[in-house]
Motif scaffolding. Structure first.
Motif, PDB file in Angstrom:
ATOM      1  N   MET A   1       0.835  -1.193   0.000  1.00  0.00           N
ATOM      2  CA  MET A   1       0.000   0.000   0.000  1.00  0.00           C
ATOM      3  C   MET A   1       0.878   1.254   0.000  1.00  0.00           C
ATOM      4  N   PRO A   2       0.443   2.300  -0.707  1.00  0.00           N
ATOM      5  CA  PRO A   2       1.211   3.539  -0.687  1.00  0.00           C
ATOM      6  C   PRO A   2       1.298   4.125   0.718  1.00  0.00           C
ATOM      7  N   THR A   3       2.391   4.822   0.964  1.00  0.00           N
ATOM      8  CA  THR A   3       2.614   5.494   2.239  1.00  0.00           C
ATOM      9  C   THR A   3       2.419   6.988   2.048  1.00  0.00           C
ATOM     10  N   GLU A   4       1.677   7.613   2.955  1.00  0.00           N
ATOM     11  CA  GLU A   4       1.405   9.040   2.854  1.00  0.00           C
ATOM     12  C   GLU A   4       2.198   9.829   3.889  1.00  0.00           C
ATOM     13  N   THR A   5       2.543  11.062   3.520  1.00  0.00           N
ATOM     14  CA  THR A   5       3.281  11.984   4.385  1.00  0.00           C
ATOM     15  C   THR A   5       2.570  13.325   4.351  1.00  0.00           C
ATOM     16  N   THR A   6       2.474  13.974   5.501  1.00  0.00           N
ATOM     17  CA  THR A   6       1.815  15.277   5.591  1.00  0.00           C
ATOM     18  C   THR A   6       2.808  16.337   6.030  1.00  0.00           C
ATOM     19  N   ILE A   7       2.789  17.463   5.344  1.00  0.00           N
ATOM     20  CA  ILE A   7       3.583  18.631   5.744  1.00  0.00           C
ATOM     21  C   ILE A   7       2.612  19.779   6.008  1.00  0.00           C
ATOM     22  N   THR A   8       3.036  20.716   6.854  1.00  0.00           N
ATOM     23  CA  THR A   8       2.121  21.785   7.258  1.00  0.00           C
ATOM     24  C   THR A   8       2.840  23.119   7.359  1.00  0.00           C
ATOM     25  N   SER A   9       2.042  24.177   7.258  1.00  0.00           N
ATOM     26  CA  SER A   9       2.441  25.541   7.606  1.00  0.00           C
ATOM     27  C   SER A   9       1.279  26.123   8.400  1.00  0.00           C
ATOM     28  N   PRO A  10       1.396  27.322   8.931  1.00  0.00           N
ATOM     29  CA  PRO A  10       0.248  27.904   9.640  1.00  0.00           C
ATOM     30  C   PRO A  10      -0.991  28.065   8.764  1.00  0.00           C
ATOM     31  N   ASP A  11      -0.811  28.053   7.436  1.00  0.00           N
ATOM     32  CA  ASP A  11      -1.921  28.339   6.532  1.00  0.00           C
ATOM     33  C   ASP A  11      -2.441  27.125   5.774  1.00  0.00           C
ATOM     34  N   LEU A 118       6.220  24.012   1.923  1.00  0.00           N
ATOM     35  CA  LEU A 118       5.204  24.963   2.332  1.00  0.00           C
ATOM     36  C   LEU A 118       5.854  26.159   3.018  1.00  0.00           C
ATOM     37  N   ILE A 119       5.505  27.346   2.547  1.00  0.00           N
ATOM     38  CA  ILE A 119       5.956  28.592   3.160  1.00  0.00           C
ATOM     39  C   ILE A 119       4.717  29.449   3.333  1.00  0.00           C
ATOM     40  N   GLY A 120       4.167  29.466   4.547  1.00  0.00           N
ATOM     41  CA  GLY A 120       2.925  30.196   4.775  1.00  0.00           C
ATOM     42  C   GLY A 120       1.821  29.706   3.869  1.00  0.00           C
ATOM     43  N   PRO A 121       1.188  30.599   3.079  1.00  0.00           N
ATOM     44  CA  PRO A 121       0.085  30.205   2.207  1.00  0.00           C
ATOM     45  C   PRO A 121       0.523  29.695   0.842  1.00  0.00           C
ATOM     46  N   THR A 122       1.821  29.427   0.666  1.00  0.00           N
ATOM     47  CA  THR A 122       2.352  29.045  -0.639  1.00  0.00           C
ATOM     48  C   THR A 122       2.924  27.630  -0.597  1.00  0.00           C
ATOM     49  N   ALA A 286       4.566  27.287  -8.218  1.00  0.00           N
ATOM     50  CA  ALA A 286       4.200  27.673  -6.854  1.00  0.00           C
ATOM     51  C   ALA A 286       2.734  28.038  -6.842  1.00  0.00           C
ATOM     52  N   LEU A 287       2.040  27.595  -5.809  1.00  0.00           N
ATOM     53  CA  LEU A 287       0.624  27.867  -5.619  1.00  0.00           C
ATOM     54  C   LEU A 287       0.444  28.670  -4.335  1.00  0.00           C
ATOM     55  N   ARG A 288      -0.076  29.881  -4.476  1.00  0.00           N
ATOM     56  CA  ARG A 288      -0.369  30.727  -3.302  1.00  0.00           C
ATOM     57  C   ARG A 288      -1.869  30.819  -3.121  1.00  0.00           C
ATOM     58  N   VAL A 289      -2.325  30.529  -1.917  1.00  0.00           N
ATOM     59  CA  VAL A 289      -3.750  30.555  -1.613  1.00  0.00           C
ATOM     60  C   VAL A 289      -4.073  31.863  -0.898  1.00  0.00           C
TER      61      VAL A 289
END
Length: 290
Positions: A1-11, A118-122, A286-289
């Motif tokens: 099964m594939p393994t998933e990884t999560t990364i985060t920023s404040p946004d 991830l850098i803030g909202p980007t 790059a995707l900025r939200v």
């Protein structure tokens, strides 16, 4: 099964899979899910990485210096398991090296590295291709992320894609998966493309050039998040959905499907990169939200 990884920023929170080094979700701090969730009733992909070809070859075949092999649309990277070589709370790096199986159809030693940061909202996404062979290596590289349509909170509000350069690039179409030679009038008006399902009745909208290096996807008359993209070394753009499907793909590429009537040689495909031995080429977006 594939393994998933999560990364985060404040946004943002981003989840990835080692299968294809593919994005699985992009979620805002408010809980808005921006990435398509991969419902196979419409399309099971989410954000595949396209390598060593973008699009289809004639009869689903490719060739390198006359050596032919079968290869499915968009290449084998999206079906390959990558190694997670680095992970921090806000960054992860995946790598795919050549193997006996890959060399049987694509006769090169290579390393394909995907970095998500991830850098803030980007969210920054970078693909690096290294040619570890002793001969020049032809390839295409593309990104194929799909986003919710409608965006969270947009309801029935109209959505649009807007090119930062305000251009009206000529439109190309696919015929049986191959790039037709004809060019049509642009569906953009002063850089603005209103989205509606009928746009995709004849498959993807393809812009071989002129779309520039930045665009936005948004529902301006709503409170939905706006998505702003900048592109690096990806001169070609595809926009795709299935009629009636609740997603739209925004696809920056360097490389395209084989032209109608052309043979299977990768080197003959439009915008193919020919990478010298020992060299590395980089591509990204790059995707900025907002």
């Amino acid at each position: 099964m594939p393994t998933e990884t999560t990364i985060t920023s404040p946004d943002l929170s981003v989840t990835l899979s080692d299968l294809g080094a593919e994005l699985q979700s992009i979620t805002t701090a408010a809980g808005d899910a921006l990435l398509w969730h991969g419902d196979p009733a419409f399309w099971g992909g989410r954000a595949p990485i396209l390598f060593p070809i973008v699009g289809r070859g004639p009869n689903d075949r490719i060739a390198v210096n006359g050596q032919e092999a079968a290869m499915r649309q968009h290449g084998f990277a999206r079906h390959s398991t990558f190694q997670l070589v680095e992970v921090t709370p806000d960054r992860c790096v995946y790598a795919l090296n050549d193997s006996a199986e890959s060399r049987a159809v694509y006769p090169f030693a290579f390393r394909l590295t995907l970095t998500y940061h991830l850098i803030g909202p980007t969210l920054s996404v970078t693909a690096e291709v290294t040619n570890a062979s002793e001969t020049a290596m032809p390839f295409g590289l593309g990104f194929h992320p799909a986003f919710a349509w409608p965006l969270p909170g947009a309801g029935k509000a109209a959505h649009r894609i807007t090119l930062a350069n305000g251009a009206e690039p000529a439109l190309a179409r696919l015929v049986d998966g191959h790039l037709a030679p004809e060019r049509s009038a642009s569906p953009f008006d002063a850089g603005v493309l209103p989205l509606h399902p009928d746009l995709f009745d004849a498959d993807a909208l393809i812009f071989p050039g002129g779309a520039g290096d930045a665009l936005s996807y948004r529902a301006p008359d709503s409170a939905a998040p706006a998505l702003h993209f900048t592109f690096s070394n990806t001169p070609n753009l595809g926009i795709w959905s299935k009629p009636g499907a609740p997603f739209v793909c925004i696809e920056p590429w360097h490389g395209m499907a084989a032209r109608t009537g052309d043979g299977p040689e990768i080197a003959d495909r439009p915008h193919t990169t020919i990478l010298a031995p020992g060299k590395t080429a980089s591509f990204g977006y790059a995707l900025r939200v907002e």
